[in-house]
Design a protein around this motif. Structure first.
Motif, PDB file in Angstrom:
ATOM      1  N   LEU A  58      42.384  45.638  37.291  1.00  7.81           N
ATOM      2  CA  LEU A  58      41.618  46.576  38.119  1.00  7.81           C
ATOM      3  C   LEU A  58      40.366  45.941  38.686  1.00  7.81           C
ATOM      4  N   SER A  59      39.718  45.137  37.880  1.00 10.26           N
ATOM      5  CA  SER A  59      38.431  44.581  38.284  1.00 10.26           C
ATOM      6  C   SER A  59      38.554  43.240  38.985  1.00 10.26           C
ATOM      7  N   GLY A  60      39.760  42.667  38.996  1.00  8.93           N
ATOM      8  CA  GLY A  60      39.909  41.339  39.580  1.00  8.93           C
ATOM      9  C   GLY A  60      39.199  40.288  38.762  1.00  8.93           C
ATOM     10  N   ASP A  61      39.097  40.548  37.459  1.00 12.62           N
ATOM     11  CA  ASP A  61      38.308  39.712  36.556  1.00 12.62           C
ATOM     12  C   ASP A  61      39.090  38.508  36.029  1.00 12.62           C
ATOM     13  N   VAL A  62      40.126  38.098  36.743  1.00 16.82           N
ATOM     14  CA  VAL A  62      40.946  36.993  36.265  1.00 16.82           C
ATOM     15  C   VAL A  62      40.278  35.635  36.461  1.00 16.82           C
ATOM     16  N   ASP A  63      39.088  35.626  37.022  1.00 15.86           N
ATOM     17  CA  ASP A  63      38.343  34.379  37.157  1.00 15.86           C
ATOM     18  C   ASP A  63      37.146  34.335  36.217  1.00 15.86           C
ATOM     19  N   SER A  64      37.101  35.267  35.279  1.00 15.38           N
ATOM     20  CA  SER A  64      35.994  35.287  34.332  1.00 15.38           C
ATOM     21  C   SER A  64      36.053  34.058  33.438  1.00 15.38           C
ATOM     22  N   GLU A  65      34.990  33.870  32.682  1.00 10.12           N
ATOM     23  CA  GLU A  65      34.903  32.714  31.793  1.00 10.12           C
ATOM     24  C   GLU A  65      36.053  32.699  30.788  1.00 10.12           C
ATOM     25  N   LYS A  66      36.413  33.872  30.270  1.00  2.84           N
ATOM     26  CA  LYS A  66      37.508  33.970  29.293  1.00  2.84           C
ATOM     27  C   LYS A  66      38.821  33.457  29.887  1.00  2.84           C
ATOM     28  N   TRP A  67      39.103  33.848  31.117  1.00  2.00           N
ATOM     29  CA  TRP A  67      40.342  33.437  31.768  1.00  2.00           C
ATOM     30  C   TRP A  67      40.326  31.956  32.124  1.00  2.00           C
ATOM     31  N   GLN A  68      39.188  31.476  32.626  1.00  2.00           N
ATOM     32  CA  GLN A  68      39.072  30.064  32.969  1.00  2.00           C
ATOM     33  C   GLN A  68      39.242  29.193  31.736  1.00  2.00           C
ATOM     34  N   GLU A  69      38.650  29.622  30.619  1.00  3.08           N
ATOM     35  CA  GLU A  69      38.779  28.877  29.367  1.00  3.08           C
ATOM     36  C   GLU A  69      40.235  28.852  28.895  1.00  3.08           C
TER      37      GLU A  69
END
Length: 153
Positions: A58-69
Motif C-alpha cells: 500500500l505504501s510503496g515501501d519496498v525501497d525501505s532500508e529493511k527491503w534493501q538490506e
C-alpha cells in the motif's frame, strides 16, 4: 526424475548455506532446470474489509532500508553459494506458508527446497515450522533439509 523449475526458499540465516548446497546437488543432476530463490520478509499487515494485505504493497515501501538490506543479503547468499537463479525475489506475504505455496502455484515450480529447524517443547507449539505447514498444500515435490536448532540473527 528431471526437474524443470526448482524453488529454493531461504530465511538467509547462517545455516541457509546447507540448504543451498542441497540445491546445487539437485541442479547438477538436472542441467536443464531453472532455479528461483525466494525470501519472504516479515511485513506488517493492514485490514481492508475482510482481507489482509502487506502494508508495503500500500505504501510503496519496498525501497525501505529493511527491503534493501534483504535484497543485499540475498545477493550475497547467491554469490557465496555460486547459485545462478533466473529469478531471485524478496517479497511479503500474509504468512511464509501462503507466500511459498502461492509462488509455487503461480510460477509452475516442480521442486521446492526448504530448510527445517528443529524445535522442541513450547517453541514447537508456539512457533511451529514453515516446512510443516506447507507440505500438505504445496503442489509440487519437496525436499526438506534438516537443520539444527534455530539460529537467532
Amino acid at each position: 526424475m528431471s526437474y524443470q523449475h526448482v524453488l529454493l526458499v531461504t530465511d538467509l540465516l547462517s545455516d541457509a548455506d546447507k540448504v543451498a548446497l542441497k540445491a546445487k546437488r539437485i541442479l547438477a543432476g538436472s542441467p536443464e532446470a531453472r532455479l528461483s530463490v525466494l525470501h519472504i520478509v516479515k511485513d506488517d499487515m493492514v485490514r481492508f474489509g475482510y482481507e489482509l494485505v502487506p502494508a508495503s504493497s500500500l505504501s510503496g515501501d519496498v525501497d525501505s532500508e529493511k527491503w534493501q538490506e534483504a535484497r543485499a543479503k540475498l545477493a550475497q547468499f547467491l554469490a557465496r553459494n555460486g547459485l545462478e537463479a533466473i529469478n531471485s525475489e524478496v517479497t511479503a506475504a500474509i504468512s511464509n506458508s501462503k507466500g511459498i505455496i502461492n509462488y509455487c502455484r503461480e510460477k509452475d515450480v516442480d521442486l521446492l527446497i526448504i530448510g527445517r529447524h528443529e524445535r522442541h517443547g513450547i517453541a514447537a507449539w508456539l512457533v511451529g515450522a514453515t516446512a510443516d505447514s506447507i507440505l500438505p498444500n504445496v503442489p509440487c515435490d519437496s525436499l526438506v533439509v534438516k537443520l539444527d536448532q534455530p539460529v537467532l540473527e
